[in-house]
Design an enzyme around this catalytic site. Structure first.
Site, mmCIF file in Angstrom:
data_model
loop_
_atom_site.group_PDB
_atom_site.id
_atom_site.type_symbol
_atom_site.label_atom_id
_atom_site.label_comp_id
_atom_site.label_asym_id
_atom_site.label_seq_id
_atom_site.Cartn_x
_atom_site.Cartn_y
_atom_site.Cartn_z
ATOM 1 C CG ASP A 27 -1.991 1.007 1.193
ATOM 2 O OD1 ASP A 27 -2.332 1.451 0.078
ATOM 3 O OD2 ASP A 27 -2.516 1.376 2.257
ATOM 4 C CG HIS A 44 0.444 2.076 -9.265
ATOM 5 N ND1 HIS A 44 0.103 1.671 -7.996
ATOM 6 C CD2 HIS A 44 -0.624 2.796 -9.718
ATOM 7 C CE1 HIS A 44 -1.124 2.117 -7.701
ATOM 8 N NE2 HIS A 44 -1.565 2.812 -8.722
ATOM 9 C CD1 TRP A 76 -12.333 -5.522 -10.374
ATOM 10 C CD2 TRP A 76 -11.430 -4.827 -12.290
ATOM 11 N NE1 TRP A 76 -11.649 -6.593 -10.925
ATOM 12 C CE2 TRP A 76 -11.090 -6.184 -12.111
ATOM 13 C CE3 TRP A 76 -10.963 -4.170 -13.438
ATOM 14 C CZ2 TRP A 76 -10.313 -6.901 -13.012
ATOM 15 C CZ3 TRP A 76 -10.184 -4.885 -14.349
ATOM 16 C CH2 TRP A 76 -9.872 -6.233 -14.125
ATOM 17 C CG LEU A 138 9.380 -16.866 -2.654
ATOM 18 C CD1 LEU A 138 9.093 -16.891 -1.158
ATOM 19 C CD2 LEU A 138 9.802 -15.457 -3.083
HETATM 20 C C1 FPP Z 1 -2.004 0.094 -3.370
HETATM 21 O O1 FPP Z 1 -1.497 1.391 -3.258
HETATM 22 C C2 FPP Z 1 -1.325 -0.597 -4.438
HETATM 23 C C3 FPP Z 1 -1.931 -1.186 -5.496
HETATM 24 C C4 FPP Z 1 -3.400 -1.173 -5.697
HETATM 25 C C5 FPP Z 1 -1.146 -1.832 -6.559
HETATM 26 C C6 FPP Z 1 0.077 -2.590 -6.148
HETATM 27 C C7 FPP Z 1 0.934 -2.670 -7.335
HETATM 28 C C8 FPP Z 1 2.263 -2.644 -7.381
HETATM 29 C C9 FPP Z 1 3.127 -2.637 -6.199
HETATM 30 C C10 FPP Z 1 2.883 -2.533 -8.703
HETATM 31 C C11 FPP Z 1 3.669 -3.651 -9.235
HETATM 32 C C12 FPP Z 1 3.241 -5.007 -9.142
HETATM 33 C C13 FPP Z 1 2.525 -5.775 -9.985
HETATM 34 C C14 FPP Z 1 2.895 -7.181 -10.067
HETATM 35 C C15 FPP Z 1 1.361 -5.316 -10.743
HETATM 36 P P1 FPP Z 1 -2.450 2.616 -3.523
HETATM 37 O O2 FPP Z 1 -2.339 2.991 -4.948
HETATM 38 O O3 FPP Z 1 -3.841 2.295 -3.074
HETATM 39 O O4 FPP Z 1 -1.816 3.704 -2.616
HETATM 40 P P2 FPP Z 1 -2.544 4.911 -1.898
HETATM 41 O O5 FPP Z 1 -3.345 4.310 -0.765
HETATM 42 O O6 FPP Z 1 -1.412 5.740 -1.425
HETATM 43 O O7 FPP Z 1 -3.396 5.599 -2.920
#
Ligand code: FPP
Length: 253
Positions: A27, A44, A76, A138
């Site tokens: 997160d 991301h 989504w 792993l």
């Molecule tokens: C949550 O942070 C994160 C996600 C919804 C996506 C996690 C994705 C990655 C770490 C990218 C790479 C990995 C792959 C394999 C796709 P958020 O965007 O909700 O953060 P915020 O709460 O600060 O808005």
């Protein structure tokens, strides 16, 4: 973070008591980008580098299972552009990392309703699963279009179907059977759940499996999370006493 701190943490760890299964809610990508005046997509992308480092260290530590929350059934609801960025990053991650994953013995195991992902993501996942199938290091569970409640719904449906067909009776339904019908079938429940970025929520992640998991959180945002933070979590984890509802050092009679 200096190499000294890393070494000190490595020296502190009890190698005989490492968790078999670590779960991580990745997160804070959006906040990381916003703090820098950048579009969320940059967060991301930076989060992908954290994932890479954490997969590496888990492999080096000989952790058996790592489950990372990459895309939830609720994600989504985000703008389609952000959803597309995440799917593109997944395809990029798999393409870029597949050789290293194979060299380091990582076995890829995506979990979630994968059939609802865009075709490009499904194809990349299928190719990566096939290439890593025989690896014995792993096991990397990437949770995609994953929701703990949906997983429970899928489990209930599969058990109900078996009862309807007469393969099992209602009396045969127990915790072991339920566990074996989840996406994580055959795996131990996570010992340690890590949530960076300060929020203290489970967010529909591994609802059944986290029953007795130790929770560790930090304000560090996921794109800044590196092996040193994972080692800190492990040191803290090893200081805890896990009683699973029992009592300390009491033998059952
Ligand atoms: C949550 O942070 C994160 C996600 C919804 C996506 C996690 C994705 C990655 C770490 C990218 C790479 C990995 C792959 C394999 C796709 P958020 O965007 O909700 O953060 P915020 O709460 O600060 O808005």
């Amino acid at each position: 973070m200096s190499g000294d701190i890393l070494q000190r943490l490595l020296d502190t760890i009890d190698w005989g008591r490492l968790p078999a299964h670590i779960a991580i809610i990745m997160d804070g990508n959006g906040r990381w980008a916003t703090e820098r005046g950048l579009p969320r997509a940059f967060g991301h992308r930076a989060g992908m580098d954290s994932l890479k480092d954490i997969v590496r260290i888990c492999g080096e530590l000989k952790i058996s299972y790592l489950t990372v929350y990459a895309f939830s059934t609720e994600n989504w609801k985000r703008p389609m552009q952000e959803v597309n960025v995440l799917m593109d990053l997944l395809v990029e991650y798999l393409g870029r990392e597949i050789n290293e994953l194979c060299q380091t013995g990582v076995r890829l195991n995506p979990i979630g309703r994968l059939g609802e992902l865009p075709l490009r993501a499904q194809n990349a996942l299928q190719a990566a699963v096939e290439r890593t199938r025989a690896n014995e290091g792993l096991s990397l569970n990437i949770a995609l279009n994953y929701g703990g409640r949906v997983e429970i719904v899928d489990m209930v449906r599969s058990i109900a179907e078996d009862v309807k067909k007469g393969y099992i009776s209602i009396e045969q339904i127990d915790e072991k059977l339920v566990s074996s019908c989840l996406y994580t079938t055959g795996q131990p429940d996570p010992d340690l759940l890590i949530r960076p970025s300060g929020d203290l929520r489970i967010s529909n992640f591994l609802l059944w499996q986290l029953a007795y998991t130790e929770f560790w959180h930090t304000d560090i945002l996921w794109p800044d999370f590196r092996r040193v933070h994972l080692l800190q979590a492990l040191v803290d984890y090893q200081r805890r006493e896990r009683r699973f509802g029992g009592l300390k050092n009491v033998n059952s009679t």
